[in-house]
Write an enzyme that holds these catalytic residues in place. Sequence first.
Site, PDB file in Angstrom:
ATOM      1  N   GLU A 143       0.844  -1.400   0.050  1.00  0.00           N
ATOM      2  CA  GLU A 143       0.002   0.041   0.271  1.00  0.00           C
ATOM      3  C   GLU A 143       0.886   1.331   0.013  1.00  0.00           C
ATOM      4  O   GLU A 143       0.888   2.336   0.707  1.00  0.00           O
ATOM      5  CB  GLU A 143      -0.970  -0.144   1.313  1.00  0.00           C
ATOM      6  CG  GLU A 143      -2.094  -1.045   1.268  1.00  0.00           C
ATOM      7  CD  GLU A 143      -3.218  -0.858   2.089  1.00  0.00           C
ATOM      8  OE1 GLU A 143      -4.300  -1.414   1.775  1.00  0.00           O
ATOM      9  OE2 GLU A 143      -2.737  -0.434   3.014  1.00  0.00           O
ATOM     10  N   GLU A 195      -6.395  -7.912  -0.659  1.00  0.00           N
ATOM     11  CA  GLU A 195      -6.904  -7.823   0.672  1.00  0.00           C
ATOM     12  C   GLU A 195      -8.374  -7.543   0.740  1.00  0.00           C
ATOM     13  O   GLU A 195      -8.990  -6.321   0.623  1.00  0.00           O
ATOM     14  CB  GLU A 195      -6.210  -6.687   1.296  1.00  0.00           C
ATOM     15  CG  GLU A 195      -4.772  -6.901   1.956  1.00  0.00           C
ATOM     16  CD  GLU A 195      -4.307  -5.899   2.796  1.00  0.00           C
ATOM     17  OE1 GLU A 195      -4.907  -5.263   3.569  1.00  0.00           O
ATOM     18  OE2 GLU A 195      -2.926  -5.836   2.869  1.00  0.00           O
TER      19      GLU A 195
END
Length: 583
Positions: A157, A233
């Site tokens: 991320e 995710e």
Amino acid sequence: MSTFSIGDDDFLLDGQPFRILSGALHYFRVHPDAWTDRIAMAKHLGLNTIETYVPWNAHSPRPGTFDTTGMLDLGRFLDTVAAHGLHAIVRPGPYICAEWSGGGLPSWLLASGATVRDKNPTYMDAVAEYYRHVGAIVAPRQIDRGGPVILVQVENEYGAYGDDQDYLRALVAITREVGITVPLTTVDQPEPHMLVGGSLPELHKTGSFGSRSRERLATLREHQPTGPLMCSEFWDGWFDSWGRHHHTTSAADSARELDELLAAGASVNLYMLCGGTNFGFTNGANHKGSYVPIVTSYDYDAPLDEAGRPTDKYWAFRKVLAKYTELPPADREPRRETPAFEGDLTRVVPVLDALDRLGNASRYERLPTLDELSLDNTFVVYRTVNEVGPGVLDFAEVRDRAQVFLDGTPIATLSRDHGERRVVLPAAGRVMLLVEDLGRVNYGVHLGEAKGLVGPARIDGTPVTSWEVRPLDLEPATLASLVSAGVEPTTPVLAGPCLAGATFGIDDDGADLFLDTSGWGKGAVWINGFCLGRFWSRGPQRTLYVPAAVLRPGDNELVVLMLDAGETSFRFVGDLDLGPNEE
């Protein structure tokens, strides 16, 4: 040997379209003897892949080391995945977040002053060494060499943190240099600026989200014009923090979102399949205006609970997955019933009376942080060499939790999450502070900051110099020796800080246990030398999970570090108690 690649529309396994149905299982949060059970439950759910992060700081607590023993045996974990006929995705970071202390970045690296997650040479040299160790384990276990690994992720991320494309390219180069040949991916929340800043054109972008699947997949597709869509995710729950409610999500709602995601043709990684536990002192913390440490349990309200048992969400997901893949039979052996019993702590020793046996003290003319002491995930005693006070003692900052004593008498507790950094000394005397590292921030601008007490320390504005600093030795052998020499408690409630212990017996039935900590204030627990983690009466968590593999037939040794007051009894209960639901 098999091949795995990224096609125009699909992932390709041996040239044929393949949808990844994955579940996140962190080997470092699950006892190794339970890996087989959790992986088998993943296969039973209908998954074909297991995903895991790699925590750099756990493997390398000191420079030049890389521990792969016990719960850190990544090779054994990947081999267990392969033995079940499943594939694997590895996410080595180097930054992982994961609600893990420091986001996986080693404290010794943070203490060096090097900036992280960029092309700083000190940082990149350390990353290169770390990747060499990871590559030595992962490279020979890639699918084109007969192993299970089909994808490796670059960074984590990163678009929420930065947009340094040169840094990402340097990570890619290091990854390839250590022998990783499978496709490389990135993950970001499906926000345009994150997807742009967090990846490269040559890397396959994936998304992280838990709702509004079609909308977020559409955003991902705008930035990933070709190739398979993947939510790497899929947030099916959430983590808990001390002093907050226990987070849960509706099984029906999560299943509906999963169905929408799969109906769109996307691949998925359930985050989490089984969250596991922040054993020891490995929990992270968040700081978005205020410091909030994360609890010991990483149950995450996942399809498999902290103890690996299927939840309503597990069965709801299985019904969804049955629409998209062939499932194995539903028959599974029933879980052993968890025994419930209680007893009394039979030995106690005050921590302040045992300091000389808990570590050596060193002199400092100014107040050192934990980082300057090269300490991490620990407890430290600071004491003034000379008498000070009366007056107001204040610190530039208290980055953790400090219990304050004046000539051995407790007078206050200063806690970072309450913004406390001053205490009134009612008389002159020697001041002592027992400081607990509550967990390093794992996300955001406070990532990498120094821990412990931040000086200068002053009394009514005058600097306090000459400190005696003693890191506490909490090795199991040290604790067991101290407790065995303790005395029998004479009151129903113990006054912390103290170490207390007991022996309890169990049958050889292979059952997990759940230790009820609701009668204790704050501290940590060891059973047979294995640190279960922290407890704290502020909740929400009220039990500590005890893996069956930690236990042994016959006598078992329980050691409790009580920082505050706590009952002299102990109780094992029949189920997890993670606290009141926020709903």
